[in-house]
Design a protein around this motif. Structure first.
Motif, PDB file in Angstrom:
ATOM      1  N   SER A   1      63.966 -44.153 104.150  1.00  0.00           N
ATOM      2  CA  SER A   1      64.459 -43.294 105.227  1.00  0.00           C
ATOM      3  C   SER A   1      65.953 -43.533 105.449  1.00  0.00           C
ATOM      4  O   SER A   1      66.619 -44.223 104.680  1.00  0.00           O
ATOM      5  CB  SER A   1      63.683 -43.584 106.516  1.00  0.00           C
ATOM      6  N   ARG A   2      66.447 -42.941 106.529  1.00  0.00           N
ATOM      7  CA  ARG A   2      67.828 -43.097 106.960  1.00  0.00           C
ATOM      8  C   ARG A   2      68.810 -42.749 105.840  1.00  0.00           C
ATOM      9  O   ARG A   2      69.636 -43.554 105.409  1.00  0.00           O
ATOM     10  CB  ARG A   2      68.084 -44.499 107.494  1.00  0.00           C
ATOM     11  N   THR A   3      68.697 -41.531 105.369  1.00  0.00           N
ATOM     12  CA  THR A   3      69.537 -41.075 104.274  1.00  0.00           C
ATOM     13  C   THR A   3      70.958 -40.796 104.746  1.00  0.00           C
ATOM     14  O   THR A   3      71.199 -40.457 105.899  1.00  0.00           O
ATOM     15  CB  THR A   3      68.961 -39.792 103.661  1.00  0.00           C
ATOM     16  N   GLU A   4      71.886 -40.917 103.796  1.00  0.00           N
ATOM     17  CA  GLU A   4      73.290 -40.601 104.019  1.00  0.00           C
ATOM     18  C   GLU A   4      73.628 -39.311 103.274  1.00  0.00           C
ATOM     19  O   GLU A   4      72.939 -38.957 102.310  1.00  0.00           O
ATOM     20  CB  GLU A   4      74.167 -41.747 103.508  1.00  0.00           C
ATOM     21  N   PRO A   5      74.657 -38.590 103.691  1.00  0.00           N
ATOM     22  CA  PRO A   5      74.993 -37.332 103.013  1.00  0.00           C
ATOM     23  C   PRO A   5      75.149 -37.476 101.500  1.00  0.00           C
ATOM     24  O   PRO A   5      74.674 -36.626 100.746  1.00  0.00           O
ATOM     25  CB  PRO A   5      76.308 -36.920 103.685  1.00  0.00           C
ATOM     26  N   LEU A   6      75.809 -38.529 101.039  1.00  0.00           N
ATOM     27  CA  LEU A   6      75.975 -38.782  99.606  1.00  0.00           C
ATOM     28  C   LEU A   6      75.272 -40.086  99.246  1.00  0.00           C
ATOM     29  O   LEU A   6      75.865 -40.999  98.682  1.00  0.00           O
ATOM     30  CB  LEU A   6      77.460 -38.842  99.245  1.00  0.00           C
TER      31      LEU A   6
ATOM     32  N   ARG B   1      71.451 -44.379  96.907  1.00  0.00           N
ATOM     33  CA  ARG B   1      70.085 -44.664  96.456  1.00  0.00           C
ATOM     34  C   ARG B   1      69.485 -43.450  95.767  1.00  0.00           C
ATOM     35  O   ARG B   1      68.804 -43.564  94.735  1.00  0.00           O
ATOM     36  CB  ARG B   1      69.220 -45.081  97.646  1.00  0.00           C
ATOM     37  N   VAL B   2      69.727 -42.274  96.350  1.00  0.00           N
ATOM     38  CA  VAL B   2      69.209 -41.039  95.762  1.00  0.00           C
ATOM     39  C   VAL B   2      69.846 -40.793  94.398  1.00  0.00           C
ATOM     40  O   VAL B   2      69.180 -40.405  93.434  1.00  0.00           O
ATOM     41  CB  VAL B   2      69.459 -39.855  96.715  1.00  0.00           C
ATOM     42  N   LYS B   3      71.143 -41.035  94.297  1.00  0.00           N
ATOM     43  CA  LYS B   3      71.834 -40.885  93.011  1.00  0.00           C
ATOM     44  C   LYS B   3      71.224 -41.800  91.962  1.00  0.00           C
ATOM     45  O   LYS B   3      70.924 -41.381  90.838  1.00  0.00           O
ATOM     46  CB  LYS B   3      73.320 -41.200  93.167  1.00  0.00           C
ATOM     47  N   LEU B   4      71.046 -43.072  92.304  1.00  0.00           N
ATOM     48  CA  LEU B   4      70.531 -44.050  91.361  1.00  0.00           C
ATOM     49  C   LEU B   4      69.119 -43.685  90.895  1.00  0.00           C
ATOM     50  O   LEU B   4      68.822 -43.696  89.691  1.00  0.00           O
ATOM     51  CB  LEU B   4      70.524 -45.432  92.006  1.00  0.00           C
TER      52      LEU B   4
ATOM     53  N   THR C   1      62.355 -39.087 100.131  1.00  0.00           N
ATOM     54  CA  THR C   1      63.099 -39.621 101.260  1.00  0.00           C
ATOM     55  C   THR C   1      62.609 -39.012 102.572  1.00  0.00           C
ATOM     56  O   THR C   1      62.165 -37.862 102.608  1.00  0.00           O
ATOM     57  CB  THR C   1      64.604 -39.324 101.128  1.00  0.00           C
ATOM     58  N   HIS C   2      62.707 -39.797 103.627  1.00  0.00           N
ATOM     59  CA  HIS C   2      62.543 -39.262 104.980  1.00  0.00           C
ATOM     60  C   HIS C   2      63.949 -38.917 105.456  1.00  0.00           C
ATOM     61  O   HIS C   2      64.673 -39.760 105.963  1.00  0.00           O
ATOM     62  CB  HIS C   2      61.895 -40.290 105.901  1.00  0.00           C
ATOM     63  N   GLY C   3      64.327 -37.668 105.247  1.00  0.00           N
ATOM     64  CA  GLY C   3      65.674 -37.237 105.549  1.00  0.00           C
ATOM     65  C   GLY C   3      66.306 -36.585 104.334  1.00  0.00           C
ATOM     66  O   GLY C   3      65.931 -36.852 103.187  1.00  0.00           O
ATOM     67  N   ARG C   4      67.299 -35.733 104.603  1.00  0.00           N
ATOM     68  CA  ARG C   4      67.977 -35.012 103.529  1.00  0.00           C
ATOM     69  C   ARG C   4      69.317 -35.656 103.179  1.00  0.00           C
ATOM     70  O   ARG C   4      69.761 -36.580 103.850  1.00  0.00           O
ATOM     71  CB  ARG C   4      68.214 -33.563 103.972  1.00  0.00           C
TER      72      ARG C   4
ATOM     73  N   ALA D   1      75.487 -34.152 127.961  1.00  0.00           N
ATOM     74  CA  ALA D   1      76.045 -35.212 127.117  1.00  0.00           C
ATOM     75  C   ALA D   1      75.053 -35.530 126.007  1.00  0.00           C
ATOM     76  O   ALA D   1      73.840 -35.344 126.155  1.00  0.00           O
ATOM     77  CB  ALA D   1      76.336 -36.461 127.946  1.00  0.00           C
ATOM     78  N   LEU D   2      75.566 -36.011 124.901  1.00  0.00           N
ATOM     79  CA  LEU D   2      74.740 -36.320 123.738  1.00  0.00           C
ATOM     80  C   LEU D   2      74.793 -37.803 123.418  1.00  0.00           C
ATOM     81  O   LEU D   2      75.871 -38.401 123.349  1.00  0.00           O
ATOM     82  CB  LEU D   2      75.231 -35.536 122.519  1.00  0.00           C
ATOM     83  N   ILE D   3      73.608 -38.385 123.198  1.00  0.00           N
ATOM     84  CA  ILE D   3      73.497 -39.724 122.603  1.00  0.00           C
ATOM     85  C   ILE D   3      72.730 -39.532 121.305  1.00  0.00           C
ATOM     86  O   ILE D   3      71.540 -39.219 121.303  1.00  0.00           O
ATOM     87  CB  ILE D   3      72.782 -40.720 123.525  1.00  0.00           C
ATOM     88  N   SER D   4      73.418 -39.712 120.174  1.00  0.00           N
ATOM     89  CA  SER D   4      72.867 -39.354 118.874  1.00  0.00           C
ATOM     90  C   SER D   4      72.647 -40.587 118.008  1.00  0.00           C
ATOM     91  O   SER D   4      72.750 -41.728 118.475  1.00  0.00           O
ATOM     92  CB  SER D   4      73.822 -38.377 118.184  1.00  0.00           C
ATOM     93  N   GLY D   5      72.353 -40.341 116.722  1.00  0.00           N
ATOM     94  CA  GLY D   5      72.163 -41.432 115.784  1.00  0.00           C
ATOM     95  C   GLY D   5      73.490 -42.001 115.315  1.00  0.00           C
ATOM     96  O   GLY D   5      74.552 -41.444 115.573  1.00  0.00           O
ATOM     97  N   PRO D   6      73.456 -43.127 114.622  1.00  0.00           N
ATOM     98  CA  PRO D   6      74.687 -43.748 114.117  1.00  0.00           C
ATOM     99  C   PRO D   6      75.413 -42.824 113.152  1.00  0.00           C
ATOM    100  O   PRO D   6      74.793 -42.199 112.288  1.00  0.00           O
ATOM    101  CB  PRO D   6      74.177 -45.001 113.400  1.00  0.00           C
ATOM    102  N   ALA D   7      76.727 -42.739 113.315  1.00  0.00           N
ATOM    103  CA  ALA D   7      77.535 -41.915 112.413  1.00  0.00           C
ATOM    104  C   ALA D   7      77.345 -42.412 110.982  1.00  0.00           C
ATOM    105  O   ALA D   7      77.247 -43.612 110.724  1.00  0.00           O
ATOM    106  CB  ALA D   7      79.002 -41.999 112.820  1.00  0.00           C
ATOM    107  N   GLY D   8      77.276 -41.483 110.056  1.00  0.00           N
ATOM    108  CA  GLY D   8      77.093 -41.846 108.655  1.00  0.00           C
ATOM    109  C   GLY D   8      75.735 -41.469 108.124  1.00  0.00           C
ATOM    110  O   GLY D   8      75.563 -41.308 106.913  1.00  0.00           O
ATOM    111  N   PHE D   9      74.743 -41.337 109.010  1.00  0.00           N
ATOM    112  CA  PHE D   9      73.425 -40.888 108.576  1.00  0.00           C
ATOM    113  C   PHE D   9      73.349 -39.367 108.679  1.00  0.00           C
ATOM    114  O   PHE D   9      73.876 -38.761 109.622  1.00  0.00           O
ATOM    115  CB  PHE D   9      72.319 -41.526 109.406  1.00  0.00           C
TER     116      PHE D   9
END
Length: 357
Positions: free
Chosen positions: A142-147, A150-153, A163-166, A200-208
């Motif tokens: 899970s917790r995929t990143e835009p690039l 792990r997906v590349k490898l 993956t759980h996430g795009r 106001a927004l409280i979101s996930g960590p930047a980068g995911f």
């Protein structure tokens, strides 16, 4: 009494002498052993009805494959690895997802192993370790990143995974994802419909990737409404509950504070409520919250909070089934990708746009 010297009729109960085998299931179902083997591996060439029937028979007779023998024969481990990154925000994430995956694998030859991967460790190292040591036939993470590296490898290695996430990679890959854009969009529209002037927004960590989807949904809603807004960038869903509470409390002491909150999780919502309560503010009076719900906790403690539901057990089941298809040889991206629609759990009587929610 059944004569053990006679073969079982197709569809009848087989004599249970010794450990059940693929031949036992074949005798009961009237199918070929190779068909039974493929059905248990969820091969797409076998019809869904046949796969379900074979799995049920395997479950009924207590079939368990000889993993050592199968590995020698096929080169497969009959193991699915789940790479979990522990994080506080999503209550019971691992338990719920694992329960769903286990349901998908029920009656198949596959077993689960869980590999914890802590946030300060390199994700790519954990994936390399699994591939290099032949620890599994497929991987879920899970917790995929835009690039996501792990997906590349995994894609380059031809190693089955879901993956759980795009991601935003050009090459398509198997995934199950929750529509976080729609979650944030509908949550924020709900706050505005309830008369809140500054969400106001409280979101996930930047980068995911999912954090970007949440931000996009939030910004689309506030821009459509033309209202003021705030993004609390110094806290996120991975922040400790105490840090979120203290940040909310400090913000209320400053000018022009928010009066509504889109929260990407339940711990975040509860911490926000505590911070607002410390300032003498009442939920549903001076402010409102719409939160993502993944467990019964928030509804039990704060039933006045509107929620949008994400079923993590269902997500796990879908990931398990998709990975089995991929291991079975499917390359049809249409059956290897799934985007799940959020389930709105809004209280009645508030109009949002042209509809009552």
């Amino acid at each position: 009494m059944a004569d053990p010297s006679k073969p079982a009729r197709p569809g009848s109960a087989a004599p249970r002498h010794g450990k059940p085998t693929l031949r036992t299931i074949a005798d009961i179902t009237g199918l070929a052993v190779t068909t039974v083997s493929r059905a248990l591996a969820d091969a797409p060439q076998i019809s869904v009805d046949t796969r379900h029937r074979v799995r049920q028979v395997a479950l009924d007779i207590g079939y368990s494959p000889d993993r050592a023998a199968q590995r020698l024969k096929t080169g497969r481990t009959n193991v699915i690895a789940v790479l979990l990154a522990p994080h506080e925000e999503i209550l019971g994430y691992g338990t719920s997802v694992m329960a769903g995956i286990a349901k998908a694998l029920q009656g198949t030859a596959y077993h689960l192993i869980v590999m914890p991967n802590f946030l300060d460790a390199a994700n790519i190292d954990a994936v390399n370790y699994i591939i290099r040591n032949g620890m599994a036939d497929g991987l879920i993470f899970s917790r995929t990143e835009p690039l996501d590296p792990r997906v590349k490898l995994l894609s380059e290695a031809g190693f089955p995974f879901v993956t759980h996430g795009r991601t935003e990679l050009a090459t398509s890959h198997p995934f199950v994802d929750y529509d976080n854009f729609t979650f944030a969009y509908e949550a924020t529209r709900r706050l505005i419909a309830k008369g809140r002037q500054k969400p106001a927004l409280i979101s996930g960590p930047a980068g995911f990737t999912f954090a970007g989807h949440i931000l996009h949904g939030f910004m689309t809603a506030v821009r459509e409404a033309g209202c003021a807004y705030e993004i609390l960038t110094d806290i996120d869903l991975d922040s400790p509950a105490g840090a979120i509470r203290d940040r909310i409390r400090r913000r209320q002491a400053d000018p022009d504070p928010p009066d509504g909150f889109t929260c990407g999780g339940e711990v975040c919502a509860l911490a926000t409520i505590t911070g607002m309560s410390d300032c003498g503010l009442t939920l549903g009076v001076e402010y409102d919250i719409v939160a993502k719900q993944t467990s019964p906790l928030l509804g039990a403690i704060q039933p006045r909070v509107d929620t949008i539901y994400e079923d993590l057990t269902e997500t796990g089941e879908h990931m398990g089934r998709i990975l089995l298809r991929r291991i079975g040889g499917s390359t049809d991206i249409g059956e290897l990708q799934l985007l799940l629609d959020p389930e709105r759990r809004f209280k009645t009587g508030v109009t949002a746009g042209d509809r009552t929610v």
